[in-house]
Enzyme design. Structure first.
Site, PDB file in Angstrom:
ATOM      1  N   ILE A 127       0.833  -1.112   0.110  1.00  0.00           N
ATOM      2  CA  ILE A 127       0.085   0.061  -0.016  1.00  0.00           C
ATOM      3  C   ILE A 127       0.835   1.349   0.006  1.00  0.00           C
ATOM      4  CG2 ILE A 127      -1.635   1.465   1.579  1.00  0.00           C
ATOM      5  CD1 ILE A 127      -2.833  -1.410   2.066  1.00  0.00           C
ATOM      6  N   LYS A 129       2.168   2.020  -3.310  1.00  0.00           N
ATOM      7  CA  LYS A 129       1.204   2.660  -4.288  1.00  0.00           C
ATOM      8  C   LYS A 129       0.856   4.159  -4.002  1.00  0.00           C
ATOM      9  CE  LYS A 129      -0.762  -2.123  -4.810  1.00  0.00           C
ATOM     10  NZ  LYS A 129      -1.435  -2.994  -4.083  1.00  0.00           N
ATOM     11  N   GLN A 171      -7.137  -4.478  -0.773  1.00  0.00           N
ATOM     12  CA  GLN A 171      -5.775  -4.905  -0.574  1.00  0.00           C
ATOM     13  C   GLN A 171      -5.972  -6.522  -0.185  1.00  0.00           C
ATOM     14  OE1 GLN A 171      -2.650  -3.902  -1.529  1.00  0.00           O
ATOM     15  NE2 GLN A 171      -2.258  -5.736  -1.178  1.00  0.00           N
ATOM     16  N   ASP A 225      -8.454  -2.538  -9.921  1.00  0.00           N
ATOM     17  CA  ASP A 225      -7.624  -3.704  -9.805  1.00  0.00           C
ATOM     18  C   ASP A 225      -8.274  -4.856 -10.887  1.00  0.00           C
ATOM     19  OD1 ASP A 225      -5.458  -4.063  -8.554  1.00  0.00           O
ATOM     20  OD2 ASP A 225      -6.442  -4.603  -6.635  1.00  0.00           O
ATOM     21  N   ARG A 250      -2.899 -20.205 -13.183  1.00  0.00           N
ATOM     22  CA  ARG A 250      -4.348 -19.832 -13.422  1.00  0.00           C
ATOM     23  C   ARG A 250      -4.968 -19.276 -12.556  1.00  0.00           C
ATOM     24  NH1 ARG A 250      -6.276 -26.407 -13.070  1.00  0.00           N
ATOM     25  NH2 ARG A 250      -5.307 -26.802 -11.200  1.00  0.00           N
ATOM     26  N   PRO A 284      13.513  -8.886  -7.374  1.00  0.00           N
ATOM     27  CA  PRO A 284      12.569  -7.848  -7.242  1.00  0.00           C
ATOM     28  C   PRO A 284      13.045  -6.774  -8.188  1.00  0.00           C
ATOM     29  CG  PRO A 284      13.964  -7.471  -5.358  1.00  0.00           C
ATOM     30  CD  PRO A 284      14.260  -8.756  -6.144  1.00  0.00           C
ATOM     31  N   GLY A 328      11.039  -5.851 -11.234  1.00  0.00           N
ATOM     32  CA  GLY A 328      10.496  -6.273 -12.470  1.00  0.00           C
ATOM     33  C   GLY A 328       9.201  -5.881 -12.821  1.00  0.00           C
ATOM     34  N   GLY A 368       6.759  -6.065 -10.379  1.00  0.00           N
ATOM     35  CA  GLY A 368       6.187  -5.273  -9.288  1.00  0.00           C
ATOM     36  C   GLY A 368       5.867  -3.864  -9.440  1.00  0.00           C
ATOM     37  N   PRO A 390     -59.465  32.937   0.165  1.00  0.00           N
ATOM     38  CA  PRO A 390     -59.673  31.762   1.126  1.00  0.00           C
ATOM     39  C   PRO A 390     -59.249  30.671   0.403  1.00  0.00           C
ATOM     40  CG  PRO A 390     -61.265  33.301   1.593  1.00  0.00           C
ATOM     41  CD  PRO A 390     -60.812  33.753   0.298  1.00  0.00           C
ATOM     42  N   SER A 439     -47.764  26.570  -3.674  1.00  0.00           N
ATOM     43  CA  SER A 439     -47.084  25.218  -3.693  1.00  0.00           C
ATOM     44  C   SER A 439     -47.041  24.825  -5.205  1.00  0.00           C
ATOM     45  CB  SER A 439     -47.980  24.354  -3.004  1.00  0.00           C
ATOM     46  OG  SER A 439     -47.817  24.716  -1.515  1.00  0.00           O
TER      47      SER A 439
END
Length: 893
Positions: free
Chosen positions: A11, A14, A58, A83, A131, A230, A232, A234, A339, A345
């Site tokens: 987080i 981001k 998250q 996402d 998958r 790490p 790449g 990410g 009257p 209204s």
């Protein structure tokens, strides 16, 4: 949800990326005790908030409560699912609708990395290992729709090495450290490694290092391009999240005009002759009220539904929109009416239907809630009429959301407390009263907050109940109310003439303490006036505490706070303070809130409804509210009381006039409810109209006196001739109106008020130099005289002895600086309902003056009137019943 270190790390990455490129990002952190319902509620709020263009949940959700992750991801609105994990976005991707969905960020990042190589994807053989819904499955779909030949492998694939060896493009997301060996890879292949795994490494301080799913050191010797781990996939995933958010904002701006509501309007099917109001109302199918709320920009947690057609709106919306500029503020008033009423209204509703459904402006109507007394008496309902109504009109005219019932309960609690306190003070000693007011619980006495306030008011700065002297105990426990000064009456929301004067306390249990009292109608209660003028729950509570109910035998005011009921009143009224949301026949939004009398109170709907509506419509929108009775009463009080307390400033006055009323002011015979109109009102008579325009001219002058442009709406009836209507328009313009237009909205809905709507738009752009008629610092008599002379046309005022005594009393008690709320007949500019037109030279008699200190005004009584009307010989309820088939309401309001 929760506090996982890895989630916090992702987080923060981001948030940092968002800050670097100018995206406003916020981290909503729920505790690990959060339930599935808590998460869904938060998601619903974000879905509805137009200021949020995208959000992600998250994963994993670190809660000690069971949460269905699939249910959570699918709760995210597809248009904000940046996402790309919802089933709708996944389904669109699998179908090939790439331009109409959000693609999960990691596969999207992988495709971007492949594009950066310059290698064409089309025609290549691609292999995806994994998958999952987050990477593997959407990656397969992306490659496929980019014209690659795709094979998906997984843990059950027996010939994995052989399949890898065929791949021109290899994407690995298996979650197993270095499972793909370098020797498997086809020479020159593109390798995208999405794995993040920790393996032991004694050379690292942490004792472990991060590796991918591919054996990098050997694979890089064979691949033409390969992503490191790490560093790449990410960072590219984070970049794609930012890109999707920007795309979401762009789509939002293409679809929605900033500041403009996307609202569905109802098409009217007009019939001639115009059916009854109830028939028209019941022929309309209202939109679900939650849809109306969404259309005007309210969030789900700001709306409390009361069935399908009405809702309450939380006051928290004011804080959310505090930086939103207000829209244009329009008040609808009228000339001195017959009257029968002249259609204020109906004109209010017709104007908002024209502005909204026909000119596509953001517009709200803000009107009063009607009392059931007139509804079942002679006046009928107050929802408008013809094709300009608030719907469903039976809901509007009956219980609505119970606000008037809450006021009845709160008012009568005060009344009961007054008589109970007098009774107990008459029958108990000081010490006995003290023991009951401040009881000993487990040997300890304690003052409540409201009792501390009373002590401070008495100048007793003590908080220990045991420290009071006998004299101080006497002052504290004895309100010493003078029964002859009690101004607080019991109320009922029914016209019951036999309760106008009653004797209470005749039971033997009251030990001979009886007195003469009365019942008023609920909407005349000061609690209703407080509701209409309060700017929030705290302000309402303070006003309740200040309400004066009587005087002591020494002439000191006795308040609701002295009685100790303030907190209880706030509890009874905590829901009533929220405005009620409804809609018109054509689907424009309406706030229905508060309904104070227009004679002994100020006769306007609530400040809170206006404030919320002005924020919701935005700076180019319109809020149209209605002031009760003619301009000399409702409009004057709107300006001098409501605007003074609210701080809001009006842009336009709409003054409603009818040929019928002008003929009456020109000398026509009396107009009586339930009696056919005399021929003078049915046949053309320009002389009567011209003479009666003296009243129209005076009311135009009254509005202009406050510095606000005036648009005259000539409400046309079928008996009016073109020449009569044209004469009224001409006279209005000559008298100084900004514009004057003929209106046929009763028969045609918003379409019949288009000319009025356009005139109001133009007038709202004209200079407005709003000013009050008087300074509240002036003496009471001077303020009354200014209203009588400037607004009514009186030569002077005459204070009768009782009124003179009240001037002296209220000045002594410190209430002399309150605004004035004149209580007089609405059927004449003078105090005499028989004087029509624009009388001058008369002396206005003031027979008494009363105080609504909590609401914040003094109300002089001019002439005679009752606040508990009686039922006529043939009341409206003769025509009201339940439909034997549908169970709905039949009859005429």
């Amino acid at each position: 949800v929760g506090n996982r270190d890895d989630s916090n790390l992702y987080i923060n990455m981001k948030l940092k990326a968002a800050a670097e490129i100018g995206i406003s990002a916020n981290h909503i952190k729920l505790p690990n005790t959060a339930t599935e319902a808590d998460v869904l509620k938060c998601i619903a709020s974000l879905n509805a908030d137009p200021a949020v263009h995208g959000f992600i949940v998250q994963l994993p959700l670190d809660s000690d409560k069971p949460i269905n992750t699939e249910k959570i991801t699918n709760a995210v609105a597809p248009e904000k699912d940046v996402d790309g994990l919802s089933s709708i976005n996944a389904g669109k991707l699998s179908r090939g609708d790439l331009g109409d969905c959000f693609i999960p960020c990691t596969p999207k990042g992988c495709m971007e990395l492949i594009r950066q190589t310059g290698v064409q994807v089309a025609g290549k053989r691609a292999v995806v290992i994994g998958r999952s819904k987050i990477v593997g499955a959407p990656m397969h779909d992306l490659l496929l729709w980019n014209n690659a030949t795709v094979t998906t492998c997984h843990s059950k694939t027996s010939t994995l090495a052989e399949e890898v060896g065929k791949a021109d493009i290899l994407v690995v997301a298996a979650g197993k450290a270095e499972m793909v060996k370098g020797e498997w890879i086809k020479p020159g292949a593109i390798v995208i490694d999405c794995g993040i795994n920790h393996v032991p490494d004694s050379t690292k301080a942490s004792g472990k290092r991060v590796v991918g799913d591919v054996a990098y050191s050997t694979a890089k010797e064979k691949a033409s391009y390969i992503t490191p781990v790490p560093g790449g996939v990410g960072p590219m995933t984070v970049a794609m999240l930012m890109q999707s958010t920007v795309e979401s904002a762009q789509r939002f701006l293409e679809k929605f005009q900033p500041g403009k509501w996307t609202i569905q309007y109802n098409q009217l099917t007009l019939k001639m002759p115009v059916p009854s109001d109830i028939e028209i109302s019941q022929s309309c199918v209202p939109k679900p009220i939650h849809q109306v709320a969404k259309e005007v920009g309210l969030l789900p947690d700001e709306v409390e539904l009361y069935g399908q057609t009405k809702a309450k709106v939380q006051l928290s919306v004011l804080n959310r929109l505090k930086n939103q500029p207000d829209g244009k503020y329009v008040v609808v008033t009228g000339i001195t009416p017959t009257p029968l009423g002249e259609g204020k209204s109906t004109t209010t509703v017709g104007l908002v239907q024209a502005l909204g459904a026909h000119l596509h402006q953001n517009v709200f109507a803000c009107v009063r809630q009607p009392s059931q007394g007139p509804t079942f008496g002679i006046k009928g309902g107050a929802a408008g009429g013809g094709y300009c109504q608030v719907v469903p009109m039976e809901e509007f005219n009956l219980h609505l959301t119970g606000d008037i019932h809450a006021i009845t309960a709160a008012n009568n609690l005060v009344a009961a407390a007054i008589d109970a306190r007098i009774f107990h003070e008459l029958t108990q000693s000081d010490q006995a009263l003290y023991n009951r007011l401040v009881p000993s619980v487990s040997g300890v006495r304690k003052f409540s907050d409201i009792q501390i306030r009373r002590l401070q008011k008495l100048g007793i700065n003590k908080t220990d109940p045991m420290a009071l002297t006998k004299e101080e105990v006497n002052l504290f426990v004895r309100l010493d109310i003078d029964p002859g000064t009690i101004t607080w009456q019991r109320v009922l929301d029914t016209n019951d003439r036999f309760l106008r004067k009653i004797t209470i306390g005749q039971s033997p249990t009251e030990k001979g303490f009886s007195r003469t009292a009365q019942f008023d109608i609920t909407v005349s209660s000061e609690i209703m006036a407080v509701l209409a003028l309060a700017d929030g729950l705290d302000d309402m509570k303070k006003r309740f505490g200040r309400m004066v109910v009587a005087s002591s035998k020494k002439g000191q005011p006795v308040t609701a706070d002295d009685l100790g009921v303030t907190g209880a009143l706030a509890v009874l009224m905590k829901d009533a303070v929220k405005p009620n949301l409804m809609q018109t026949l054509e689907g424009t939004p309406v706030f229905v809130h508060a309904g104070p009398f227009a004679n002994i109170a100020h006769g306007n709907s609530s400040v809170l409804a206006d404030r919320v509506a002005l924020k919701l419509v935005g700076k180019d929108g319109f809020v149209v509210t209605e002031a009760g009775f003619g301009a000399d009463i409702g409009m004057e009080k709107f300006f001098n009381i409501k605007c003074r307390y609210s701080g809001l400033r009006p842009h336009v006055v709409v003054l409603v006039a009818t040929v019928r009323a002008l003929k009456m002011h020109g000398g026509g015979p009396a107009v009586t409810a339930g009696v056919p109109l005399p021929k003078e009102y049915i046949e053309e008579n320009l002389q009567l109209v011209a003479k009666g325009c003296s009243n129209l001219n005076k009311q135009i002058q009254n509005a202009r006196m406050f510095g606000v442009p005036v648009v005259v709406a000539v409400n046309a009836f079928k008996t009016d001739t073109k020449a009569e209507l044209a004469l009224v328009v001409q006279q209005a313009k000559e008298a100084g109106a900004f514009d004057a237009v003929e209106c046929t909205h009763w028969a045609e809905g918003g379409k019949g008020a288009l000319a009025l709507a356009r005139a109001v738009q133009r007038a709202s752009q004209a200079p407005s130099n709003f000013r009050f008629l008087y300074n509240v610092e002036l003496p009471i008599v001077d303020k009354i005289r200014l209203i009588a002379q400037q607004v009514y046309g009186a030569r002077d005022i005459e204070l009768l002895p009782e009124a003179q005594e009240k001037v002296a009393l209220y000045t002594k008690q410190g209430f002399g600086n309150l605004p004035i709320c004149m209580a007089k007949t609405h059927l004449s500019l003078s105090h005499d309902p028989e004087q029509k037109g624009a009388p001058t030279g008369f002396v206005l008699p003031i027979r008494d003056i009363r105080a609504s200190v909590g609401a914040g005004f003094l109300y002089p009584l001019v002439g005679t009137m009752s606040t508990m009307p009686g039922l006529p010989t043939r009341p409206c309820f003769y025509d009201i019943d339940l439909d034997p088939v549908s169970g709905g309401v039949n009859g005429l309001f």
